[in-house]
Write an enzyme that holds these catalytic residues in place. Structure first.
Site, PDB file in Angstrom:
ATOM      1  N   ASP A  44     103.734  -5.089  22.754  1.00  0.00           N
ATOM      2  CA  ASP A  44     103.036  -3.969  23.397  1.00  0.00           C
ATOM      3  C   ASP A  44     103.470  -2.656  22.750  1.00  0.00           C
ATOM      4  OD1 ASP A  44     101.511  -2.583  25.406  1.00  0.00           O
ATOM      5  OD2 ASP A  44     103.424  -2.094  26.357  1.00  0.00           O
ATOM      6  N   ASP A  66     101.315  -0.081  19.701  1.00  0.00           N
ATOM      7  CA  ASP A  66     100.890   1.314  19.866  1.00  0.00           C
ATOM      8  C   ASP A  66     101.419   2.196  18.736  1.00  0.00           C
ATOM      9  OD1 ASP A  66      99.397   0.771  22.112  1.00  0.00           O
ATOM     10  OD2 ASP A  66     100.266   2.388  23.311  1.00  0.00           O
ATOM     11  N   LYS A  96     115.188  -9.392  18.716  1.00  0.00           N
ATOM     12  CA  LYS A  96     116.380  -8.604  19.020  1.00  0.00           C
ATOM     13  C   LYS A  96     117.506  -9.614  19.208  1.00  0.00           C
ATOM     14  CE  LYS A  96     118.509  -4.729  19.953  1.00  0.00           C
ATOM     15  NZ  LYS A  96     118.728  -3.655  18.972  1.00  0.00           N
ATOM     16  N   ASP A 113     113.991  -2.593  16.801  1.00  0.00           N
ATOM     17  CA  ASP A 113     114.283  -1.172  16.538  1.00  0.00           C
ATOM     18  C   ASP A 113     114.134  -0.861  15.051  1.00  0.00           C
ATOM     19  OD1 ASP A 113     116.459  -2.876  16.247  1.00  0.00           O
ATOM     20  OD2 ASP A 113     117.940  -1.509  17.094  1.00  0.00           O
ATOM     21  N   TYR A 124     106.169  -9.953  31.144  1.00  0.00           N
ATOM     22  CA  TYR A 124     104.877  -9.718  31.804  1.00  0.00           C
ATOM     23  C   TYR A 124     104.527 -10.712  32.904  1.00  0.00           C
ATOM     24  CZ  TYR A 124     103.267  -5.885  28.844  1.00  0.00           C
ATOM     25  OH  TYR A 124     103.106  -4.664  28.244  1.00  0.00           O
TER      26      TYR A 124
HETATM   27  C1  IPM Z   1      97.850  -3.181  26.274  1.00  0.00           C
HETATM   28  C2  IPM Z   1      98.071  -2.320  27.502  1.00  0.00           C
HETATM   29  C3  IPM Z   1      98.416  -3.214  28.677  1.00  0.00           C
HETATM   30  C4  IPM Z   1      99.692  -3.966  28.351  1.00  0.00           C
HETATM   31  C5  IPM Z   1      98.556  -2.498  30.013  1.00  0.00           C
HETATM   32  C6  IPM Z   1      97.343  -1.648  30.334  1.00  0.00           C
HETATM   33  C7  IPM Z   1      98.828  -3.463  31.124  1.00  0.00           C
HETATM   34  O1  IPM Z   1      99.048  -1.364  27.271  1.00  0.00           O
HETATM   35  O2  IPM Z   1      96.884  -3.949  26.251  1.00  0.00           O
HETATM   36  O3  IPM Z   1      98.650  -3.110  25.342  1.00  0.00           O
HETATM   37  O4  IPM Z   1     100.803  -3.475  28.584  1.00  0.00           O
HETATM   38  O5  IPM Z   1      99.579  -5.071  27.825  1.00  0.00           O
HETATM   39 MN    MN Z   2      99.904  -1.444  25.313  1.00  0.00          MN
END
Ligand code: IPM
Ligand code: MN
Length: 356
Positions: A247, A251, A190, A223, A138
């Protein structure tokens, strides 16, 4: 003397302002009960503001945010702005500027919320992802060579510093100890392929672990973590990982706890200004329809209170949310709740006002 906190509020884009309003309702309801005051200062940032002014975040805004005790963010994102501009120019800018080196994502399946995982319930899904938030892929390190030609090269480097990795891992051990549940910390890496970056992570993890003999440690490749999170989510207590893997797995984790209507996160600098947000984004297609679920934003407010030191007030918000999810909402998805955004906020507020 009444304790007073200054909260910088960035309602942002899309449904951000709608959900932030409900979070503030919950905050005001608990602050009254626990005798502290919250002074809000609105900060106009986001895609709409960028389109009108060409400005992302200027120095005066950073100055003013730096004087806040916390930042409460709705959502940043605009369908007319090219991907990357607002993300890098606002969200990542704030994370880096305020050195919010932890991205904390509590993952909890509340009673009354459906998970897509068969035969799993609230007892099985209760863990926290601690994601490094200022390094890795990042940082923007890298570049193009011969861009747009057949010989084009694109390089995007993952930056991992001993200092950055260690402070993240240390935070995760501390958090795991304080959380006091299964007292198990899993490093997600990893090491079989990324033999430089995750060698540093693994060595650092093992070094720091010596200071925490009360915490059980575990390692899994990213993974494999994805498989286990779906098959055996009950194995996890706290997971620590780098920015990119964090990240992605957060999700996956969000969807097993009920999705974007529920999932909240925090960008934390333990000795600076931290920022709290529902992770669902600006949801342009729902904007102004009053159907978006504000629970994620309300839970972000709850994490904010817990982080600034108002644990009892935070617990009262969480209790109220639990009741709403158990007793009232038909579904947590936008448009399926059986209530409007405002009505859900009001239900949370009612439970707070009427709690013991
Ligand atoms: C998160 C989001 C952000 C990230 C994006 C919007 C830049 O997906 O907060 O997880 O990748 O960190
Ligand atoms: Mn995210």
């Amino acid at each position: 003397m009444t304790k007073k906190y200054k909260i910088a509020v960035i309602p942002g884009d899309g449904t951000g302002p709608e959900v932030v309003a409900e979070g503030i309702k919950a905050l005001d309801a608990v602050s009254g009960r626990f005798g502290f005051r919250l002074a809000y200062e609105n900060c106009n940032l986001g895609g709409e503001h960028y389109k009108n002014t060409g400005e992302l975040v200027d120095d005066t805004v950073l100055e003013s945010l730096s004087r806040a005790d916390a930042i409460y963010l709705g959502a940043i994102g605009h369908p007319d702005v090219k991907p990357g501009i607002l993300e890098k120019g606002i969200l990542l800018k704030l994370r880096f500027h305020f050195d919010q080196y932890i991205n904390l994502r509590p993952v909890k399946l509340y009673e009354g919320v459906e998970t897509p995982l068969k035969n799993k319930g609230p007892d099985d899904i209760d863990f926290v992802v601690v994601r490094e938030n200022t390094e890795g892929l990042y940082t923007g390190a890298g570049g193009f060579h011969k861009k747009g030609t057949p010989d084009e090269v694109a390089i995007q480097e993952s930056i991992n510093t001993r200092k950055g990795v260690e402070r993240c891992i240390r935070y995760a051990f501390e958090y795991c100890r304080k959380r006091n549940k299964r007292k198990k910390l899993t490093l997600c890496g990893k090491t079989n392929v990324l033999t430089y970056a995750f060698d540093l992570w693994e060595r650092t993890f093992n070094d720091v672990a010596k200071e925490y003999p009360d915490i059980e440690t575990d390692y899994a490749n990213v993974d494999a973590i994805c498989m286990w999170m779906v098959k055996n989510p009950e194995w996890f207590d706290v997971i620590v990982t780098d920015n990119m893997f964090g990240d992605i797995i957060s999700d996956l984790a969000a969807i097993i706890q009920g999705g974007m209507g529920i999932a909240a996160g925090a960008n934390i600098n333990p000795s600076g200004v931290s920022m709290f947000e529902p992770i669902g984004g600006s949801a342009p297609k729902y904007t102004g329809k009053h159907v978006i679920n504000p629970i994620a934003a309300i839970l972000a407010a709850q994490i904010m209170l817990a982080t600034i030191g108002e644990q009892k007030a935070a617990a009262m918000i969480e209790d109220a949310v639990k009741k709403v999810l158990r007793n009232d909402l038909k579904d947590v998805a936008a448009g399926k709740m059986g209530y409007t955004t405002e009505e859900v906020g009001n239900l949370v507020k009612e439970y707070i006002v009427n709690s013991e």
